[in-house]
Enzyme design. Structure first.
Site, PDB file in Angstrom:
ATOM      1  N   SER A 201     101.200  48.279  28.663  1.00 44.80           N
ATOM      2  CA  SER A 201     100.590  47.129  28.001  1.00 44.80           C
ATOM      3  C   SER A 201     101.123  45.776  28.462  1.00 44.80           C
ATOM      4  CB  SER A 201     100.768  47.264  26.494  1.00 44.80           C
ATOM      5  OG  SER A 201     102.127  47.381  26.171  1.00 44.80           O
ATOM      6  N   HIS A 229      95.807  51.719  25.467  1.00 45.76           N
ATOM      7  CA  HIS A 229      95.159  50.619  26.190  1.00 45.76           C
ATOM      8  C   HIS A 229      94.159  51.104  27.238  1.00 45.76           C
ATOM      9  CE1 HIS A 229      97.201  47.022  24.659  1.00 45.76           C
ATOM     10  NE2 HIS A 229      98.228  47.826  24.449  1.00 45.76           N
ATOM     11  N   LYS A 259      92.420  49.360  19.038  1.00 44.27           N
ATOM     12  CA  LYS A 259      92.302  48.410  20.151  1.00 44.27           C
ATOM     13  C   LYS A 259      90.830  48.305  20.575  1.00 44.27           C
ATOM     14  CE  LYS A 259      97.101  48.344  20.982  1.00 44.27           C
ATOM     15  NZ  LYS A 259      98.206  49.282  21.132  1.00 44.27           N
TER      16      LYS A 259
END
Ligand SMILES: *Cc1c(COP(=O)(O)O)cnc(C)c1O
Length: 411
Positions: A201, A229, A259
């Protein structure tokens, strides 16, 4: 904690009084503030979209993980409202008593389909999912090979399991191979696991999964990928594992629903036997109340949107290419990201913080990230372009970057 020990040892105090606690906390908080390590939190006044309002000022938001802009999606909001009307606002119990609604089951079926696995289990967050799943399978007689840049929740999950943690240098496959061989040949451990972020990340680089899987096969080691991610971003949305075509080679495909998916929650997708085991052995599933109906319904809708069309992903990639090119052209150092995550590496901690503050004053919200989150001297402002940004917003952001960059002598 050093100071606390000092009080206990030298103050002759057996029981920490609230006055002592207060003193200890204040002194340590002041210390953090003096060293510039105290994080001030800025509440967002309204939705966390491409433009956010903080302190009554509108800012171009380059700090959320809302990759596809789904956190404010109208169809997901409708699905959440419908679920509230039908099911209420709370799930009422933990999953194993009677907090499992038919919605949770539907979500888990969708997740398995999304990831191309036999089954899936969902949790209340990605963080507690890592705490849950690692410790349900690994114990003190086992060892875990863990990338040194893995997320905090992986580190905590590994610690909770009491397995031996063997850190390998970031994405260094030679180091991993050496350590995997050593662990296997030592004969000290019952089970072995390699665990890695799918996408890292802070730099936006992708784990070398084909080599990791090869090493795992050679030494008979399980593979656990945290794709927080990567999901919704790579592999036409299905994530890093799918991107490399390794869906049947990775034992644990862990991810978050907070996310790109835009809501909240975590999950593991894998073989039916693994999911059955996690349902009886992972503690947050057994002892913490199930995710609310609204969240689950919105997540199901989100997965439908992501799997039915690549429009949002295409927009996100186009926006991230545009921002990266723009920053590079201006002369900023943006590292080697392979994903929308776009670090703007400044270096010195104080300059990084000043840079982020000046961006904010000019109208861009991009948080500074400094030691200890990243190595000393690699302070950065991290940009997260999303599908929800317009060209105009990105152009405005780039103009502000140019102004502040020149002002601080960075470009
Ligand atoms: C954000 C993140 C998590 C935690 O997910 P939440 O759903 O926010 O709790 C876990 N692992 C990685 C790699 C992450 O980036």
């Amino acid at each position: 904690m050093k100071r606390l020990h000092y009080y206990l040892l030298n103050g002759g105090i057996d029981v920490m009084t609230s006055k002592t606690l207060d003193h200890f906390l204040k002194e340590n908080l002041d210390d953090l503030k003096e060293r510039g390590l105290y994080n001030e939190i800025d509440p967002v006044e309204g939705a966390n979209g491409a433009i956010i309002k903080i302190d009554g000022r509108e800012l171009i938001n380059l700090s959320s993980n809302n990759y596809l802009g789904l956190a404010t999606n109208e169809r997901m909001k409708e699905a959440a409202i419908e679920a509230i009307n039908e099911y209420g606002v709370g799930a009422g119990a933990v999953r194993t008593i009677n907090g499992t609604l038919d919605l949770h089951v539907k979500l888990e079926e969708k997740l398995a389909e999304f990831k191309g696995t036999e089954a899936a289990i969902s949790y209340q967050s990605g963080f507690n999912c890592n705490m849950a799943a690692i410790s349900a399978v690994m114990d003190k007689n086992d060892a875990i090979l863990s990338d040194e840049l893995n997320h905090a929740s992986i580190i905590d999950g590994c610690r909770l399991s009491k397995a031996k943690i063997i850190r390998f240098n970031h994405s260094d496959m030679e180091d991993l191979r050496t350590k995997a061989k050593e662990a296997k040949e030592s004969g000290q451990y019952n089970k072995l696991m390699i665990i890695t972020d799918g996408v890292f990340s802070m730099d936006g680089d992708v784990a070398k999964l084909p080599e990791i899987v090869e090493i795992a096969e050679e030494f008979d080691i399980m593979v656990y990928v945290d794709d927080a991610h990567g999901s919704g971003v790579l592999g036409k949305g299905a994530g890093t594992v799918k991107h490399f075509g390794l869906s049947d080679k990775v034992d644990f495909q862990m991810g978050t629903l907070s996310k790109a998916i835009g809501v909240v929650g975590g999950y593991v997708a894998g073989k039916q036997s693994l999911i059955d085991w996690l349902k009886v052995r992972s503690r947050p599933f057994l002892f913490s109340t199930a995710v609310t109906p609204a969240d689950v319904a919105a997540t199901i809708k989100s997965l439908e949107l992501i799997t039915n069309s690549t429009e949002l992903q295409d927009q996100m990639w186009e926006n991230s290419r545009y921002l990266k090119e723009g920053l590079k052209k201006l002369g900023f150092e943006i590292g080697n990201s392979e994903t929308p995550i776009t670090p703007c590496i400044i270096g010195d901690e104080n300059t990084t913080q000043k840079f982020s503050k000046r961006l904010n004053e000019e109208g861009v919200y991009a948080k500074s990230i400094v030691f200890p989150t990243v190595p000393r001297g690699t302070g950065r402002v991290r940009n997260m372009p999303t599908a929800a940004h317009t060209k105009e917003m990105l152009d405005n952001a780039l103009a502000i970057y140019e102004k502040v960059g020149k002002e601080l002598g960075i470009i």
